[in-house]
Each structure stands twice: as structure tokens, then as C-alpha cells.
Design a protein around this motif. Structure first.
Motif, PDB file in Angstrom:
ATOM      1  N   UNK A 188      -7.274  -7.347  25.868  1.00  0.00           N
ATOM      2  CA  UNK A 188      -7.400  -5.977  26.376  1.00  0.00           C
ATOM      3  C   UNK A 188      -6.209  -5.726  27.292  1.00  0.00           C
ATOM      4  N   UNK A 189      -5.579  -4.591  27.147  1.00  0.00           N
ATOM      5  CA  UNK A 189      -4.409  -4.284  27.958  1.00  0.00           C
ATOM      6  C   UNK A 189      -4.613  -2.974  28.711  1.00  0.00           C
ATOM      7  N   UNK A 190      -3.946  -2.879  29.868  1.00  0.00           N
ATOM      8  CA  UNK A 190      -4.023  -1.665  30.683  1.00  0.00           C
ATOM      9  C   UNK A 190      -2.609  -1.263  31.091  1.00  0.00           C
ATOM     10  N   UNK A 191      -2.267   0.013  30.866  1.00  0.00           N
ATOM     11  CA  UNK A 191      -0.987   0.559  31.272  1.00  0.00           C
ATOM     12  C   UNK A 191      -1.227   1.832  32.075  1.00  0.00           C
ATOM     13  N   UNK A 217     -21.137  11.696  25.824  1.00  0.00           N
ATOM     14  CA  UNK A 217     -19.897  11.781  26.590  1.00  0.00           C
ATOM     15  C   UNK A 217     -19.374  10.376  26.862  1.00  0.00           C
ATOM     16  N   UNK A 218     -18.062  10.250  26.998  1.00  0.00           N
ATOM     17  CA  UNK A 218     -17.455   8.955  27.306  1.00  0.00           C
ATOM     18  C   UNK A 218     -16.569   9.079  28.546  1.00  0.00           C
ATOM     19  N   UNK A 219     -16.738   8.134  29.479  1.00  0.00           N
ATOM     20  CA  UNK A 219     -15.941   8.129  30.708  1.00  0.00           C
ATOM     21  C   UNK A 219     -15.280   6.767  30.884  1.00  0.00           C
ATOM     22  N   UNK A 220     -13.988   6.777  31.133  1.00  0.00           N
ATOM     23  CA  UNK A 220     -13.245   5.561  31.441  1.00  0.00           C
ATOM     24  C   UNK A 220     -13.154   5.430  32.959  1.00  0.00           C
ATOM     25  N   UNK A 221     -13.523   4.249  33.462  1.00  0.00           N
ATOM     26  CA  UNK A 221     -13.534   3.981  34.899  1.00  0.00           C
ATOM     27  C   UNK A 221     -12.591   2.817  35.192  1.00  0.00           C
ATOM     28  N   UNK A 222     -11.676   3.021  36.123  1.00  0.00           N
ATOM     29  CA  UNK A 222     -10.764   1.959  36.556  1.00  0.00           C
ATOM     30  C   UNK A 222     -11.103   1.637  38.005  1.00  0.00           C
ATOM     31  N   UNK A 223     -11.580   0.391  38.244  1.00  0.00           N
ATOM     32  CA  UNK A 223     -11.998  -0.034  39.572  1.00  0.00           C
ATOM     33  C   UNK A 223     -10.984  -1.021  40.153  1.00  0.00           C
ATOM     34  N   UNK A 224     -10.529  -0.747  41.348  1.00  0.00           N
ATOM     35  CA  UNK A 224      -9.701  -1.691  42.086  1.00  0.00           C
ATOM     36  C   UNK A 224     -10.537  -2.444  43.100  1.00  0.00           C
ATOM     37  N   UNK A 225      -9.856  -3.109  44.031  1.00  0.00           N
ATOM     38  CA  UNK A 225     -10.534  -3.914  45.042  1.00  0.00           C
ATOM     39  C   UNK A 225      -9.919  -3.617  46.408  1.00  0.00           C
ATOM     40  N   UNK A 226     -10.788  -3.459  47.404  1.00  0.00           N
ATOM     41  CA  UNK A 226     -10.341  -3.241  48.780  1.00  0.00           C
ATOM     42  C   UNK A 226     -11.301  -3.956  49.722  1.00  0.00           C
ATOM     43  N   UNK A 227     -10.751  -4.870  50.525  1.00  0.00           N
ATOM     44  CA  UNK A 227     -11.562  -5.668  51.458  1.00  0.00           C
ATOM     45  C   UNK A 227     -12.698  -6.376  50.724  1.00  0.00           C
ATOM     46  N   UNK A 228     -12.399  -6.816  49.513  1.00  0.00           N
ATOM     47  CA  UNK A 228     -13.384  -7.559  48.734  1.00  0.00           C
ATOM     48  C   UNK A 228     -14.427  -6.711  48.050  1.00  0.00           C
ATOM     49  N   UNK A 229     -14.362  -5.382  48.193  1.00  0.00           N
ATOM     50  CA  UNK A 229     -15.340  -4.493  47.597  1.00  0.00           C
ATOM     51  C   UNK A 229     -14.683  -3.631  46.527  1.00  0.00           C
ATOM     52  N   UNK A 230     -15.420  -3.286  45.457  1.00  0.00           N
ATOM     53  CA  UNK A 230     -14.836  -2.428  44.418  1.00  0.00           C
ATOM     54  C   UNK A 230     -14.632  -1.004  44.918  1.00  0.00           C
ATOM     55  N   UNK A 232      -4.042   7.024  40.269  1.00  0.00           N
ATOM     56  CA  UNK A 232      -4.079   6.414  41.604  1.00  0.00           C
ATOM     57  C   UNK A 232      -2.674   6.104  42.094  1.00  0.00           C
ATOM     58  N   UNK A 233      -2.571   5.811  43.378  1.00  0.00           N
ATOM     59  CA  UNK A 233      -1.297   5.380  43.936  1.00  0.00           C
ATOM     60  C   UNK A 233      -1.032   3.942  43.503  1.00  0.00           C
ATOM     61  N   UNK A 234       0.106   3.744  42.886  1.00  0.00           N
ATOM     62  CA  UNK A 234       0.478   2.411  42.395  1.00  0.00           C
ATOM     63  C   UNK A 234       1.436   1.749  43.383  1.00  0.00           C
ATOM     64  N   UNK A 235       1.399   0.383  43.515  1.00  0.00           N
ATOM     65  CA  UNK A 235       0.631  -0.567  42.692  1.00  0.00           C
ATOM     66  C   UNK A 235      -0.829  -0.645  43.108  1.00  0.00           C
ATOM     67  N   UNK A 256      -8.718  -6.045  38.888  1.00  0.00           N
ATOM     68  CA  UNK A 256      -9.010  -4.716  38.355  1.00  0.00           C
ATOM     69  C   UNK A 256     -10.067  -4.863  37.273  1.00  0.00           C
ATOM     70  N   UNK A 257     -11.046  -3.960  37.274  1.00  0.00           N
ATOM     71  CA  UNK A 257     -12.042  -3.917  36.201  1.00  0.00           C
ATOM     72  C   UNK A 257     -12.003  -2.534  35.559  1.00  0.00           C
ATOM     73  N   UNK A 258     -11.945  -2.505  34.242  1.00  0.00           N
ATOM     74  CA  UNK A 258     -11.988  -1.244  33.502  1.00  0.00           C
ATOM     75  C   UNK A 258     -13.266  -1.236  32.675  1.00  0.00           C
TER      76      UNK A 258
END
Length: 503
Positions: free
Chosen positions: A344-347, A382-395, A462-465, A470-472
Motif C-alpha cells: 500500500x502506498x501513500x503520496x 458513501x466512501x471516506x478516506x481518513x489519514x491519521x497522524x500522531x501527536x504526543x502518542x495520540x492519533x 495537511x501541513x507537510x511533513x 501514519x494510518x490510512x
């Protein structure tokens, strides 16, 4: 009761005994001289009725003060139960009825003066709870009954005399709140019954707390809902509120204030729950009396994690924060089908010109992927794509984008159904910037495929990087099916660009 008034009256030849009246001179008569002669039986008035038995406390030398019953006739006025057998007094005083249970206080000679109950039969007359364990008295005294709950004051050495409640069961007989913390007394009632009043799901009563003195308090039966209403005589001095009555939705009572003395007072509204104004005993007031919005119908904060109104985003959870707010934190779904390892790839591309922003997510199945798991995006899914990052150990939710069910892209349907797949695409972008989707089934690992592409300034980039992991997740609105990939590290992660291959 049934057109008859029962009362205690004193007369030289019979002493103070049980009398009754139908409102006429001829109908006002002695019921029975329970303690024969001029000595009094001191009946506990008025009697209370439970399951057809009219019960009251009275004294007779051979039994002491015990529980009696009457049907209004001399022959029907008899000892109900000798709780402390023999001439020793049971000190019985009736307090209240809740449902089919009469509550009274009595002393059986071993447990002290405690709370008892009866169903109207001698065999159904038992000690409810030994609040002050052993021979010491808890001396229960009535405050008020409301909605099947009896509120009373009782003494226990570690808390003193405080507010208690019971539903008629031992486990439901509990301290409400230690208002004067420690062994000091806060709720000091005078006599046997009726030292409070109930209205709009709350009770009102007088209680002592060292910094305010004896003032007007209210309770909904919970520790946090038991609060001071007003310090009428400011500071530690008492206003000593008494004689509570509710008339036309207002609370009337007497109270002392130095400038006026003892005068009538009024609390104009017992409770206006749901009016949007925070009042005594309320933790919150959101303008309604509904549950499920984080401020309950009782105007209390609903517990943290309680479901609350959906914000319409499949990527978030909808839950109360325990302080009255409906929060929508990142909501990862458990049990999604994972991608085949490293398949699985993410760009993500964030360009200065938003028109050149780009999102691509590809996914390959790790197990069989039936077509029916995809639902019916041509009409309802309906279909929704969710991109989750991590901050202070929490999603945290970094990006969400939705492809709605059905719809037209130009002159063609946006969604098309194939033999093994569903596709979404056309010149029309979704409001979140999605451009095309492929949902392809497969009978074995590696055969199921998902492809999601988005572009343009409507992508909520989102602001990169991004911070890994990361969980999608791709989620379907009308079912439990979802698909995911996790990225513990990135191949490229810098300002404006993120590339990663799944674990």
C-alpha cells in the motif's frame, strides 16, 4: 384518610389518645384508650397506610412504644408488632411510605433506633439497615419523599447526622452527601417527619455547613447535585430555613436575616431545567431537557465517552468529554482489513498553487475481498478516506475526503458498477477534492485492489511533513467494512511532499 381525620387529643379521663373525626361534632370520637385510664399512649400522628393497614406508633405499659394498626374501630385498633418484646419500648415512629412499603424507625433492643420497613404484615416487618452498627442509634428522621425515594437524616459516627436516602432496599439505603465533612452534623431535623419539600425532581431542606451556617440546600439525590441554594444570612450565622411549602411552582419558607428578622421568603423557580441558564444544582444547562448531547435531562455532565450527535465525518468519533462538550476526536475504526505487507502506498503533495495539490492511495488485499463488502456506492454507500497522524502518542486526523454515493459527473453517473468492481470518476471533483476511486474485489490475497486519487485546491491538505506512524483508512458509511494501511516510516517526508510504503 377516606374522609376521616385521625389525630391525637388529650382528655382527663383517657389521657392523650387516638381520636378521629368526620368533620362533625357527633363524628369526632375517641378511637381507643390504648393506655387505659388517664395515662397517655402518645400516638404518633397521623397514621400512614400501607397495603390496607393504617399504622402508627403508640405506648402501652406491657409492650412499651410499639407499632399499632387501626381500621377506625376500637376492636380493630390492635398491636401490630412488638418489635422489642415485653415492656421494653421499641420506640416506633412511622416516617413515610414509598410504593408498597412503610418506613419507620424502631429499636429491637440490639441494633438501636434504626430504619425499619413493613409491607403491612407482621412477618414482612424487618430491620431495613443498621446505619449506626451495633446498639447505638442512627435515629432516622424524615426529610421528604419523591419519586419512590425517601430522603431522611441519620447519624453515623464518622459522618455525624447527614442526608441519607433509601429506595426500600438495604443496598439502596445510602449516604447522599457528608455536607459538614467529618463527624459534625449538617442535617438536623426536629421531630419525626416532613422537614423538607420536593419539587421538579429535587428536594429542598435546611442544612448546616461551617462557613455558611444553617441555610437552604437542594439535592437531586447525588453528591454532586447536593448544593447550597443561597446563604441568606451571609457568613457562618444561620438563616435556619423552615416551614417549606410549594405553591404554583414557587418555594415558600421562613428564614432569618439580621435586618428583617424571621420573615417569609420565596424561591421563585424550583428549577428551570433546559432554559439555558445555569442554576443551583445544575452542572450545565444547554437549553433543552434531552439526553445524548453531553448535558443530560437532569442538567448534569454526561460521562466521558458517551455518544453524542454525529458531526457527519466518518473519520471522527462523536463522544462527550465529561465536561458538557460533544467532542470529535480522531476516530480510528477497529477491525479494518489490512493491506498486504508493503503493498500500500501513500503520496501527498502540497504545492504553493493549491490547484496542483495531489493525493494518491493504493491498497492491495491481504485476504479475500468479496465484492459485497463494498456495498452499493451507486445508490447508498458513501466512501471516506481518513489519514491519521500522531501527536504526543495520540492519533490526530490530518485529512479526510469523501466520495458520496450516486450522483452525476457531467452526463454520466459518477459511480459505475463492473463485474468485479466499482469505479468512481469524471471531470467533476467531489467537494473534498476526490477525483477517482477503484474498488476491486478479489478471491485471494493480492487480488483485491483499492485506488483513491484526489487533486486541486479543495483537498484539505495537511501541513507537510507528517509525523509517523501514519494510518490510512477507507470507510464505508452504511456498513462495518473498512480497509487500512499503516506506515511506520516515510520514504520521503519534507515540506510539501510525503511518500511512504506500508508496513
Amino acid at each position: 384518610m377516606n374522609g376521616t381525620l385521625y389525630f391525637s387529643a388529650c382528655e382527663p379521663t383517657s389521657g392523650c389518645e387516638l381520636w378521629k373525626s368526620d368533620g362533625t361534632s357527633d363524628g369526632t370520637v375517641l378511637v381507643k384508650d390504648i393506655n387505659p385510664g388517664p395515662e397517655a399512649s402518645e400516638p404518633d400522628i397521623p397514621p400512614l397506610s400501607v397495603n390496607g393497614a393504617l399504622l402508627f406508633g403508640a405506648f402501652e405499659p406491657s409492650t412499651g412504644a410499639e407499632l399499632w394498626k387501626t381500621d377506625g374501630t376500637p376492636q380493630g385498633t390492635v398491636l401490630f408488632k412488638d418489635i422489642n418484646p415485653g415492656p421494653a419500648s421499641g420506640r416506633a415512629v412511622v416516617l413515610a411510605t414509598i410504593g408498597g412499603t412503610l418506613l419507620f424507625r424502631a429499636d429491637d433492643g440490639t441494633s438501636g433506633l434504626e430504619l425499619w420497613k413493613t409491607d403491612g404484615t407482621p412477618e414482612g416487618t424487618v430491620l431495613l439497615k443498621d446505619i449506626n452498627p451495633g446498639p447505638g442509634d442512627s435515629l432516622p428522621q424524615s426529610v421528604v419523599s419523591i419519586d419512590g425515594t425517601f430522603f431522611f437524616s441519620a447519624f453515623e459516627p464518622t459522618t455525624g447526622r447527614e442526608l441519607w436516602k433509601t429506595d426500600g432496599t438495604p443496598e439502596g439505603t445510602v449516604l447522599v452527601k457528608d455536607i459538614d465533612p467529618g463527624p459534625g452534623d449538617s442535617v438536623v431535623t426536629r421531630g419525626g417527619r416532613g422537614h423538607g419539600v420536593a419539587g421538579n425532581g429535587r428536594i429542598f431542606f435546611g442544612a448546616f455547613e461551617p462557613t455558611t451556617g444553617r441555610e437552604l440546600w437542594t439535592s437531586d439525590g447525588t453528591p454532586e447535585g447536593t448544593v447550597l441554594v443561597a446563604d441568606i444570612n451571609p457568613g457562618p450565622s444561620d438563616s435556619d430555613p423552615r416551614m417549606f411549602r410549594i405553591i404554583n411552582g414557587a418555594l415558600f419558607f421562613s428564614a432569618f436575616e439580621p435586618m428583617t428578622g424571621i420573615e417569609p421568603w420565596i424561591l421563585g423557580s424550583l428549577s428551570r431545567r433546559g432554559n439555558g441558564t445555569l442554576e443551583p444544582g445544575e452542572e450545565c444547562d444547554d437549553g433543552n431537557v434531552s439526553d445524548g448531547d453531553c448535558c443530560s435531562s437532569a442538567c448534569r455532565f454526561e460521562p466521558s465517552g458517551t455518544p453524542c450527535p454525529d458531526d457527519g465525518n466518518l473519520c471522527t468519533a462523536d463522544q462527550c468529554d465529561g465536561a458538557g462538550t460533544c467532542a470529535h476526536p480522531a476516530g480510528l475504526t477497529r477491525g479494518c482489513q489490512p493491506a498486504l505487507s508493503e503493498e500500500a502506498s501513500l503520496l501527498l503533495k502540497d504545492r504553493k498553487s493549491g490547484a496542483k495539490d495531489r493525493l494518491e492511495w493504493t491498497w492491495t488485499s491481504s485476504t479475500a475481498t468479496p465484492k459485497e463488502d463494498f456495498g452499493t456506492p451507486t445508490t447508498t454507500s458513501n466512501y471516506t478516506l481518513c489519514v491519521y497522524g500522531t501527536e504526543a502518542g495520540e492519533p490526530i486526523l490530518e485529512l479526510s475526503a469523501t466520495a458520496p454515493a450516486g450522483g452525476a459527473c457531467g452526463t454520466q453517473p459518477c459511480w459505475k458498477e463492473r463485474r468485479r468492481a466499482f469505479t468512481y470518476g469524471g471531470d467533476k471533483l467531489t467537494h473534498d477534492g476526490l477525483h477517482s476511486l477503484l474498488l476491486r474485489s478479489g478471491k485471494q490475497a493480492g487480488k483485491g485492489k483499492i485506488f483513491v486519487e484526489g487533486k486541486g485546491s479543495t483537498l484539505r491538505m495537511p501541513t507537510l511533513p507528517l509525523h509517523t506512524p501514519i494510518t490510512v483508512q477507507l470507510k464505508r458509511s452504511d456498513g462495518t467494512s473498512c480497509w487500512e494501511a499503516t506506515y511506520s516510516k516515510a520514504r520521503v517526508s519534507r515540506a510539501g511532499l510525503f511518500k511512504a510504503t506500508s508496513d
